[in-house]
Design a protein around this motif. Structure first.
Motif, PDB file in Angstrom:
ATOM      1  N   ASP A 105      48.846  15.428  43.067  1.00 46.38           N
ATOM      2  CA  ASP A 105      48.548  16.462  42.067  1.00 46.38           C
ATOM      3  C   ASP A 105      49.310  16.168  40.784  1.00 46.38           C
ATOM      4  O   ASP A 105      50.442  15.679  40.824  1.00 46.38           O
ATOM      5  CB  ASP A 105      48.967  17.848  42.581  1.00 46.38           C
ATOM      6  CG  ASP A 105      48.128  18.296  43.774  1.00 46.38           C
ATOM      7  OD1 ASP A 105      46.890  18.193  43.686  1.00 46.38           O
ATOM      8  OD2 ASP A 105      48.716  18.735  44.769  1.00 46.38           O
ATOM      9  N   LEU A 106      48.698  16.514  39.660  1.00 45.39           N
ATOM     10  CA  LEU A 106      49.324  16.369  38.340  1.00 45.39           C
ATOM     11  C   LEU A 106      49.370  17.722  37.659  1.00 45.39           C
ATOM     12  O   LEU A 106      48.407  18.469  37.713  1.00 45.39           O
ATOM     13  CB  LEU A 106      48.506  15.446  37.428  1.00 45.39           C
ATOM     14  CG  LEU A 106      48.319  14.001  37.819  1.00 45.39           C
ATOM     15  CD1 LEU A 106      47.448  13.313  36.785  1.00 45.39           C
ATOM     16  CD2 LEU A 106      49.661  13.309  37.918  1.00 45.39           C
ATOM     17  N   VAL A 107      50.489  17.992  36.990  1.00 44.53           N
ATOM     18  CA  VAL A 107      50.595  19.179  36.142  1.00 44.53           C
ATOM     19  C   VAL A 107      51.232  18.723  34.843  1.00 44.53           C
ATOM     20  O   VAL A 107      52.309  18.123  34.839  1.00 44.53           O
ATOM     21  CB  VAL A 107      51.460  20.278  36.809  1.00 44.53           C
ATOM     22  CG1 VAL A 107      51.617  21.453  35.858  1.00 44.53           C
ATOM     23  CG2 VAL A 107      50.845  20.728  38.117  1.00 44.53           C
ATOM     24  N   ILE A 108      50.543  19.015  33.725  1.00 40.34           N
ATOM     25  CA  ILE A 108      51.047  18.655  32.405  1.00 40.34           C
ATOM     26  C   ILE A 108      51.277  19.939  31.642  1.00 40.34           C
ATOM     27  O   ILE A 108      50.386  20.782  31.540  1.00 40.34           O
ATOM     28  CB  ILE A 108      50.035  17.773  31.643  1.00 40.34           C
ATOM     29  CG1 ILE A 108      49.700  16.525  32.458  1.00 40.34           C
ATOM     30  CG2 ILE A 108      50.570  17.402  30.270  1.00 40.34           C
ATOM     31  CD1 ILE A 108      48.481  15.774  31.960  1.00 40.34           C
ATOM     32  N   GLY A 109      52.477  20.104  31.094  1.00 39.88           N
ATOM     33  CA  GLY A 109      52.787  21.296  30.315  1.00 39.88           C
ATOM     34  C   GLY A 109      54.280  21.466  30.149  1.00 39.88           C
ATOM     35  O   GLY A 109      55.083  20.886  30.881  1.00 39.88           O
ATOM     36  N   GLY A 110      54.636  22.251  29.161  1.00 40.91           N
ATOM     37  CA  GLY A 110      56.053  22.512  28.921  1.00 40.91           C
ATOM     38  C   GLY A 110      56.822  21.272  28.520  1.00 40.91           C
ATOM     39  O   GLY A 110      58.016  21.168  28.786  1.00 40.91           O
ATOM     40  N   GLY A 111      56.127  20.304  27.926  1.00 46.56           N
ATOM     41  CA  GLY A 111      56.807  19.092  27.481  1.00 46.56           C
ATOM     42  C   GLY A 111      57.086  18.086  28.584  1.00 46.56           C
ATOM     43  O   GLY A 111      57.862  17.151  28.394  1.00 46.56           O
ATOM     44  N   GLU A 112      56.463  18.267  29.757  1.00 46.66           N
ATOM     45  CA  GLU A 112      56.692  17.327  30.847  1.00 46.66           C
ATOM     46  C   GLU A 112      55.431  17.143  31.677  1.00 46.66           C
ATOM     47  O   GLU A 112      54.470  17.895  31.551  1.00 46.66           O
ATOM     48  CB  GLU A 112      57.844  17.770  31.736  1.00 46.66           C
ATOM     49  CG  GLU A 112      57.556  18.989  32.587  1.00 46.66           C
ATOM     50  CD  GLU A 112      58.711  19.330  33.521  1.00 46.66           C
ATOM     51  OE1 GLU A 112      59.820  18.808  33.365  1.00 46.66           O
ATOM     52  OE2 GLU A 112      58.473  20.120  34.444  1.00 46.66           O
ATOM     53  N   ILE A 113      55.464  16.134  32.507  1.00 42.91           N
ATOM     54  CA  ILE A 113      54.408  15.909  33.487  1.00 42.91           C
ATOM     55  C   ILE A 113      55.064  15.906  34.858  1.00 42.91           C
ATOM     56  O   ILE A 113      56.169  15.389  35.029  1.00 42.91           O
ATOM     57  CB  ILE A 113      53.643  14.591  33.218  1.00 42.91           C
ATOM     58  CG1 ILE A 113      52.464  14.456  34.184  1.00 42.91           C
ATOM     59  CG2 ILE A 113      54.558  13.387  33.281  1.00 42.91           C
ATOM     60  CD1 ILE A 113      51.489  13.353  33.817  1.00 42.91           C
ATOM     61  N   ALA A 114      54.389  16.513  35.813  1.00 45.25           N
ATOM     62  CA  ALA A 114      54.875  16.534  37.195  1.00 45.25           C
ATOM     63  C   ALA A 114      53.816  15.878  38.071  1.00 45.25           C
ATOM     64  O   ALA A 114      52.643  16.254  38.028  1.00 45.25           O
ATOM     65  CB  ALA A 114      55.134  17.956  37.665  1.00 45.25           C
ATOM     66  N   VAL A 115      54.239  14.883  38.829  1.00 47.12           N
ATOM     67  CA  VAL A 115      53.373  14.209  39.788  1.00 47.12           C
ATOM     68  C   VAL A 115      53.928  14.566  41.166  1.00 47.12           C
ATOM     69  O   VAL A 115      55.078  14.263  41.470  1.00 47.12           O
ATOM     70  CB  VAL A 115      53.393  12.676  39.584  1.00 47.12           C
ATOM     71  CG1 VAL A 115      52.478  11.987  40.592  1.00 47.12           C
ATOM     72  CG2 VAL A 115      53.002  12.315  38.162  1.00 47.12           C
ATOM     73  N   THR A 116      53.125  15.251  41.963  1.00 50.48           N
ATOM     74  CA  THR A 116      53.569  15.677  43.289  1.00 50.48           C
ATOM     75  C   THR A 116      52.538  15.267  44.335  1.00 50.48           C
ATOM     76  O   THR A 116      51.385  15.001  44.013  1.00 50.48           O
ATOM     77  CB  THR A 116      53.760  17.206  43.363  1.00 50.48           C
ATOM     78  OG1 THR A 116      52.513  17.845  43.077  1.00 50.48           O
ATOM     79  CG2 THR A 116      54.808  17.682  42.375  1.00 50.48           C
ATOM     80  N   GLY A 117      52.965  15.238  45.567  1.00 51.03           N
ATOM     81  CA  GLY A 117      52.039  14.921  46.639  1.00 51.03           C
ATOM     82  C   GLY A 117      52.763  14.610  47.923  1.00 51.03           C
ATOM     83  O   GLY A 117      53.912  15.009  48.125  1.00 51.03           O
ATOM     84  N   ILE A 118      52.084  13.862  48.780  1.00 51.98           N
ATOM     85  CA  ILE A 118      52.649  13.525  50.083  1.00 51.98           C
ATOM     86  C   ILE A 118      52.245  12.105  50.462  1.00 51.98           C
ATOM     87  O   ILE A 118      51.128  11.672  50.184  1.00 51.98           O
ATOM     88  CB  ILE A 118      52.196  14.528  51.168  1.00 51.98           C
ATOM     89  CG1 ILE A 118      52.956  14.306  52.452  1.00 51.98           C
ATOM     90  CG2 ILE A 118      50.703  14.475  51.388  1.00 51.98           C
ATOM     91  CD1 ILE A 118      52.823  15.444  53.444  1.00 51.98           C
TER      92      ILE A 118
END
Length: 129
Positions: A63-76
């Protein structure tokens, strides 16, 4: 002052109990973020390219989330399927939940492309401002 054999035995026993407690805590209560995959971040005039090393991870598990000046890549990353009993001789690749947060250079971005190929997730973001 010299310690008696009984005192030395208790010191050793307490050290073993403390180590067992730490191993139990680490195994049954791992960090919520899990492991962090390595990332390359490249910038051109109008785009950012992130390359995230995710060997053995399925695209559907990321999963990707872009916002707040950052990107988060999460998963398993799941354990590999083994047909029948197996003895583990070495297990160095991390498994389980992963999360990698990365601050983006100033500006607003939109996702242009996301590809998972040859164990690397390539994310291309276009700069909007």
């Amino acid at each position: 002052m010299a310690r008696t054999a009984t005192e030395l035995m208790w010191v050793d026993a307490l050290a073993v109990v403390a180590r067992a407690d730490r191993l139990h805590r680490d195994f049954f209560h791992p960090a919520s973020a899990g492991w962090e995959p390595p990332v390359d971040l490249l910038e051109t005039a109008g785009e950012l390219t992130l390359i995230v090393a995710l060997p053995g991870v399925r695209a559907a598990d990321v999963d990707l989330v872009i916002g707040g000046g950052e990107i988060a890549v999460t998963g398993i990353r799941r354990l590999p399927a083994v047909h029948g009993p197996a003895r583990i001789h070495r297990m160095e690749l991390p498994h389980g939940r992963f999360e990698r947060r990365l601050a983006l250079p100033p500006g607003a971005y939109e996702l242009v492309r996301r590809d998972l190929l040859d164990g690397c997730l390539t994310i291309v973001l276009r700069r909007l401002t």
